[in-house]
Design a protein around this motif. Sequence first.
Motif, PDB file in Angstrom:
ATOM      1  N   VAL A   1      15.202  32.419 -13.242  1.00  0.00           N
ATOM      2  CA  VAL A   1      15.320  32.307 -11.786  1.00  0.00           C
ATOM      3  C   VAL A   1      14.996  30.878 -11.386  1.00  0.00           C
ATOM      4  O   VAL A   1      13.959  30.339 -11.793  1.00  0.00           O
ATOM      5  CB  VAL A   1      14.349  33.285 -11.073  1.00  0.00           C
ATOM      6  CG1 VAL A   1      14.414  33.113  -9.564  1.00  0.00           C
ATOM      7  CG2 VAL A   1      14.643  34.721 -11.478  1.00  0.00           C
ATOM      8  N   THR A   2      15.888  30.277 -10.601  1.00  0.00           N
ATOM      9  CA  THR A   2      15.630  28.945 -10.077  1.00  0.00           C
ATOM     10  C   THR A   2      15.051  29.080  -8.666  1.00  0.00           C
ATOM     11  O   THR A   2      15.409  30.005  -7.934  1.00  0.00           O
ATOM     12  CB  THR A   2      16.902  28.073 -10.078  1.00  0.00           C
ATOM     13  OG1 THR A   2      16.580  26.781  -9.595  1.00  0.00           O
ATOM     14  CG2 THR A   2      18.005  28.659  -9.245  1.00  0.00           C
ATOM     15  N   GLU A   3      14.136  28.189  -8.328  1.00  0.00           N
ATOM     16  CA  GLU A   3      13.519  28.217  -7.002  1.00  0.00           C
ATOM     17  C   GLU A   3      13.527  26.817  -6.400  1.00  0.00           C
ATOM     18  O   GLU A   3      13.068  25.857  -7.019  1.00  0.00           O
ATOM     19  CB  GLU A   3      12.072  28.707  -7.077  1.00  0.00           C
ATOM     20  CG  GLU A   3      11.385  28.702  -5.730  1.00  0.00           C
ATOM     21  CD  GLU A   3       9.917  29.090  -5.776  1.00  0.00           C
ATOM     22  OE1 GLU A   3       9.270  29.081  -4.724  1.00  0.00           O
ATOM     23  OE2 GLU A   3       9.418  29.389  -6.882  1.00  0.00           O
ATOM     24  N   ASN A   4      14.072  26.725  -5.192  1.00  0.00           N
ATOM     25  CA  ASN A   4      13.956  25.491  -4.430  1.00  0.00           C
ATOM     26  C   ASN A   4      12.533  25.496  -3.871  1.00  0.00           C
ATOM     27  O   ASN A   4      12.194  26.326  -3.022  1.00  0.00           O
ATOM     28  CB  ASN A   4      14.992  25.449  -3.305  1.00  0.00           C
ATOM     29  CG  ASN A   4      14.910  24.184  -2.492  1.00  0.00           C
ATOM     30  OD1 ASN A   4      13.823  23.740  -2.110  1.00  0.00           O
ATOM     31  ND2 ASN A   4      16.058  23.602  -2.208  1.00  0.00           N
ATOM     32  N   LEU A   5      11.710  24.609  -4.370  1.00  0.00           N
ATOM     33  CA  LEU A   5      10.292  24.625  -4.007  1.00  0.00           C
ATOM     34  C   LEU A   5      10.047  24.246  -2.553  1.00  0.00           C
ATOM     35  O   LEU A   5       8.993  24.580  -2.004  1.00  0.00           O
ATOM     36  CB  LEU A   5       9.510  23.694  -4.943  1.00  0.00           C
ATOM     37  CG  LEU A   5       9.469  24.150  -6.399  1.00  0.00           C
ATOM     38  CD1 LEU A   5       8.887  23.062  -7.287  1.00  0.00           C
ATOM     39  CD2 LEU A   5       8.679  25.438  -6.535  1.00  0.00           C
ATOM     40  N   LEU A   6      11.001  23.571  -1.912  1.00  0.00           N
ATOM     41  CA  LEU A   6      10.824  23.175  -0.520  1.00  0.00           C
ATOM     42  C   LEU A   6      11.207  24.272   0.457  1.00  0.00           C
ATOM     43  O   LEU A   6      10.584  24.423   1.505  1.00  0.00           O
ATOM     44  CB  LEU A   6      11.623  21.893  -0.232  1.00  0.00           C
ATOM     45  CG  LEU A   6      11.254  20.694  -1.104  1.00  0.00           C
ATOM     46  CD1 LEU A   6      12.122  19.494  -0.761  1.00  0.00           C
ATOM     47  CD2 LEU A   6       9.772  20.354  -0.964  1.00  0.00           C
TER      48      LEU A   6
ATOM     49  N   HIS B   1      24.196  30.014 -11.571  1.00  0.00           N
ATOM     50  CA  HIS B   1      23.880  29.059 -10.505  1.00  0.00           C
ATOM     51  C   HIS B   1      23.265  27.824 -11.138  1.00  0.00           C
ATOM     52  O   HIS B   1      22.496  27.934 -12.097  1.00  0.00           O
ATOM     53  CB  HIS B   1      22.883  29.660  -9.500  1.00  0.00           C
ATOM     54  CG  HIS B   1      23.449  30.787  -8.705  1.00  0.00           C
ATOM     55  ND1 HIS B   1      24.314  30.593  -7.655  1.00  0.00           N
ATOM     56  CD2 HIS B   1      23.287  32.119  -8.805  1.00  0.00           C
ATOM     57  CE1 HIS B   1      24.661  31.765  -7.150  1.00  0.00           C
ATOM     58  NE2 HIS B   1      24.047  32.707  -7.842  1.00  0.00           N
ATOM     59  N   PRO B   2      23.565  26.640 -10.596  1.00  0.00           N
ATOM     60  CA  PRO B   2      22.943  25.431 -11.137  1.00  0.00           C
ATOM     61  C   PRO B   2      21.451  25.381 -10.816  1.00  0.00           C
ATOM     62  O   PRO B   2      20.986  25.999  -9.854  1.00  0.00           O
ATOM     63  CB  PRO B   2      23.694  24.294 -10.439  1.00  0.00           C
ATOM     64  CG  PRO B   2      24.282  24.898  -9.216  1.00  0.00           C
ATOM     65  CD  PRO B   2      24.486  26.359  -9.507  1.00  0.00           C
ATOM     66  N   VAL B   3      20.731  24.664 -11.650  1.00  0.00           N
ATOM     67  CA  VAL B   3      19.305  24.430 -11.436  1.00  0.00           C
ATOM     68  C   VAL B   3      19.169  22.928 -11.193  1.00  0.00           C
ATOM     69  O   VAL B   3      19.456  22.126 -12.074  1.00  0.00           O
ATOM     70  CB  VAL B   3      18.477  24.853 -12.671  1.00  0.00           C
ATOM     71  CG1 VAL B   3      16.994  24.614 -12.416  1.00  0.00           C
ATOM     72  CG2 VAL B   3      18.746  26.304 -13.022  1.00  0.00           C
TER      73      VAL B   3
ATOM     74  N   ARG C   1      15.336  31.472  -3.882  1.00  0.00           N
ATOM     75  CA  ARG C   1      15.390  31.788  -5.310  1.00  0.00           C
ATOM     76  C   ARG C   1      16.718  32.431  -5.650  1.00  0.00           C
ATOM     77  O   ARG C   1      17.255  33.206  -4.859  1.00  0.00           O
ATOM     78  CB  ARG C   1      14.267  32.755  -5.695  1.00  0.00           C
ATOM     79  CG  ARG C   1      12.898  32.177  -5.545  1.00  0.00           C
ATOM     80  CD  ARG C   1      11.842  33.195  -5.886  1.00  0.00           C
ATOM     81  NE  ARG C   1      10.521  32.606  -5.684  1.00  0.00           N
ATOM     82  CZ  ARG C   1       9.411  33.155  -6.077  1.00  0.00           C
ATOM     83  NH1 ARG C   1       9.433  34.336  -6.685  1.00  0.00           N
ATOM     84  NH2 ARG C   1       8.262  32.567  -5.860  1.00  0.00           N
ATOM     85  N   LYS C   2      17.222  32.103  -6.858  1.00  0.00           N
ATOM     86  CA  LYS C   2      18.464  32.690  -7.356  1.00  0.00           C
ATOM     87  C   LYS C   2      18.320  32.943  -8.851  1.00  0.00           C
ATOM     88  O   LYS C   2      17.757  32.118  -9.570  1.00  0.00           O
ATOM     89  CB  LYS C   2      19.642  31.734  -7.157  1.00  0.00           C
ATOM     90  CG  LYS C   2      19.994  31.462  -5.720  1.00  0.00           C
ATOM     91  CD  LYS C   2      21.159  30.493  -5.646  1.00  0.00           C
ATOM     92  CE  LYS C   2      21.495  30.178  -4.212  1.00  0.00           C
ATOM     93  NZ  LYS C   2      22.563  29.172  -4.125  1.00  0.00           N
ATOM     94  N   VAL C   3      18.858  34.066  -9.302  1.00  0.00           N
ATOM     95  CA  VAL C   3      18.949  34.291 -10.738  1.00  0.00           C
ATOM     96  C   VAL C   3      20.030  33.347 -11.246  1.00  0.00           C
ATOM     97  O   VAL C   3      21.175  33.417 -10.805  1.00  0.00           O
ATOM     98  CB  VAL C   3      19.301  35.755 -11.075  1.00  0.00           C
ATOM     99  CG1 VAL C   3      19.517  35.931 -12.571  1.00  0.00           C
ATOM    100  CG2 VAL C   3      18.199  36.688 -10.579  1.00  0.00           C
ATOM    101  N   CYS C   4      19.653  32.439 -12.137  1.00  0.00           N
ATOM    102  CA  CYS C   4      20.637  31.458 -12.620  1.00  0.00           C
ATOM    103  C   CYS C   4      21.236  31.868 -13.957  1.00  0.00           C
ATOM    104  O   CYS C   4      22.332  31.419 -14.292  1.00  0.00           O
ATOM    105  CB  CYS C   4      20.041  30.059 -12.686  1.00  0.00           C
ATOM    106  SG  CYS C   4      18.594  29.894 -13.714  1.00  0.00           S
TER     107      CYS C   4
ATOM    108  N   GLY D   1      22.701  15.868 -11.829  1.00  0.00           N
ATOM    109  CA  GLY D   1      21.396  16.212 -11.265  1.00  0.00           C
ATOM    110  C   GLY D   1      21.014  17.659 -11.477  1.00  0.00           C
ATOM    111  O   GLY D   1      20.153  18.190 -10.779  1.00  0.00           O
ATOM    112  N   THR D   2      21.656  18.302 -12.467  1.00  0.00           N
ATOM    113  CA  THR D   2      21.330  19.700 -12.767  1.00  0.00           C
ATOM    114  C   THR D   2      20.766  19.810 -14.179  1.00  0.00           C
ATOM    115  O   THR D   2      21.048  18.980 -15.040  1.00  0.00           O
ATOM    116  CB  THR D   2      22.567  20.607 -12.623  1.00  0.00           C
ATOM    117  OG1 THR D   2      23.590  20.180 -13.530  1.00  0.00           O
ATOM    118  CG2 THR D   2      23.094  20.598 -11.196  1.00  0.00           C
ATOM    119  N   LEU D   3      19.988  20.839 -14.387  1.00  0.00           N
ATOM    120  CA  LEU D   3      19.343  21.077 -15.679  1.00  0.00           C
ATOM    121  C   LEU D   3      20.382  21.160 -16.790  1.00  0.00           C
ATOM    122  O   LEU D   3      21.395  21.856 -16.658  1.00  0.00           O
ATOM    123  CB  LEU D   3      18.544  22.383 -15.612  1.00  0.00           C
ATOM    124  CG  LEU D   3      17.743  22.788 -16.844  1.00  0.00           C
ATOM    125  CD1 LEU D   3      16.619  21.786 -17.112  1.00  0.00           C
ATOM    126  CD2 LEU D   3      17.168  24.195 -16.647  1.00  0.00           C
TER     127      LEU D   3
END
Length: 173
Positions: A94-99, A65-67, A103-106, A26-28
Amino acid sequence: MEAKPCQASLAIKNSHVLPPDTNSHGTLFGGKLMAYIDDIAAISATRHARKPIVTASTDSVDFLHPVYEGEAICLEAFVTWTHNTSMEVFVKAVTENLLTGERKVCTTAFLTMVALGEDNRPTTVPKVYAETEEEKWLHESARQRSLYRKERRSHSKELANRFGYDLPWNKGE
């Protein structure tokens, strides 16, 4: 050729991570992220040179970090340093949990892009100059990264010569 600030080459790309973009965890897909990195670096380098470009190298890409599926991925790129015909491009993803908004630099990466003239041969590019503290830090450390890339490329050529197509198993023997 007039020098340009790093920010003149800034390129930003956002994408929503959907199921076809992800692996069984379930990751990019790492390869998908690497394609995004190459694409945004090419846009940034073309914006700086205003000429067609090709990718000459990609420094290591570390997945910090996983996306996850459903998150957004935002990539930012800009030219940090130039040589004669080449440009170093810094990319931050940067990945962002939209909910939740977290944010984390991935990943971060440096790519070397080369500008091409009408004859499809390398051609000169404008110099670049840094304005912000972060840009200055990247610009000042670029020459050392360039020297490392030259050494790594020499090693890659040695590997290609040593393990090229002249080996018995490549001759059908």
